[in-house]
Design a protein around this motif. Sequence first.
Motif: not given
Length: 507
Positions: A329-339, A375-386
Amino acid sequence: MNDRLDRIKASPSVAVKQKLDFPVIDTDVHTNDYTPDLEDYVANYGGVKLVDALRKASASRIGRGFIGNGKNWYEQTPEERQYYRTIRAPWWARVTKNTLDVATYHLPELLYERQEEQGSDYSILFPNNVLAPLGVRDKDDRTALQRAVNHYHADLYRKYSDRLTPVAGIALHTPEEGIAELEFAIKTLGLKAINIAGSVRRPIRALADKYPADQHPELQKYISYQDFYGIDSEYDYDPFWARAVELGVPILTHYGSQGWTGRSSISNYMNNHIGHFADGSEAFAKALFFGGVTKRFPQLRVGLLEGGADWGARVFTHLVDRWEKRSLEGLKNYDPAATDRALLTDLFRRYGADLTKGRSIDGEDLIRDTLGAHYTHGSRQPQGDELDDFAKAGIEKVEDIKARWVDNFFFGSESDDRTIATAFNDKSNPLGTKINAIYSSDVGHWDVPDLTDALAEAYGLVEEGVISEADFKAYVFTNPYKLYTEANPDFFKGTVVEAKLKASPQR
């Protein structure tokens, strides 16, 4: 013996003990083996080869700061220490002036007799050679020597079991090696608690392949890492933890970090020493927590000795603080897609013309130039348990952190450790929690010049207002009693502790 009566009268800890209506359990008493007797026992157990292995392992421990030219720190010149960056090892680590204590730590019968002077009803013993076999590289020799040492201590202290119990040393180079010695120590020798190192050193395989040990022995220390048995381990240690729980065994460790980065002075032992047990145990405990060990084995009880208890409270607080910010829940503040890209671009157009000077602020260009390319679209982001560092620990609420940190771990604090106040500060610790500080006098080491002072020093914290009477009781009795009986309800069966509780069940 008149001298014994005189000693009892003179002991400040006896004066404190007489005020208490509960037993005192000391979880950390260091004894020394009388070398000729131990070596005779080892020789009868496994021959001269095993004695040689013990001597080499003991010499390696004493001179563990040595690298390079075959000399330890004390044999090298200042120039050689600089050249080889030889870490300064401990010196004068035993009591010598107090001759009575010197004898006490070597003679089981005398130690048993002096428990009253010490102010203790029951002591957990850590003989100086209990983990010496860990320095033996050959697995067969290491296993045989560890078994011989454990057998020696079991035989040596068996007739004093109502007040004293030695720990069994357990090598954990692999789970299988640990399980085999655990079962022998508990089921065959009748020992009740174990001592492990907080990690095992393993080679970094990519570097070990490039620099083989037989060709580059001097590099092995630097191309290795510490495996803490939990998170990121190459082995699955769950079978070992499971067997320890099944057998009702509390796990104890004095795990240090001298020689680690920041603790590698080539001139100053105190620089390397202060805080090193806390740092070593913290690394071990966090590996079990984040690796999910305490989630999968809530009955596991671990005593982390000599590092104090304040770090246990500090890490508990930081775990709570960070989970609140870094949970899913807290990580939603730092999601690159949230900007909000459109809003960011509009704000830069309105307020940033002098900065941008005609540069593109459209699309992902502005994201790249502010937050960074990753942080740009297309960059590899953590997934699942990562995404969730707390996933293996199974944390869904703050109370889960308490259950998997506070309930599993017990923190050994020496008698003069004023920072214990942090452990008992339920106004500061999350959820109004008091950390499980346990009385660990460390008598037998240089920390305690006179064994009759330790309990009195601990009670001095009450007299100075550092901790309360209730905290003192938790420290010297309730918490250590929990550590051992929550692992094994019969731990104190047949001991002075059991007898005193039966005589005075109010505790």
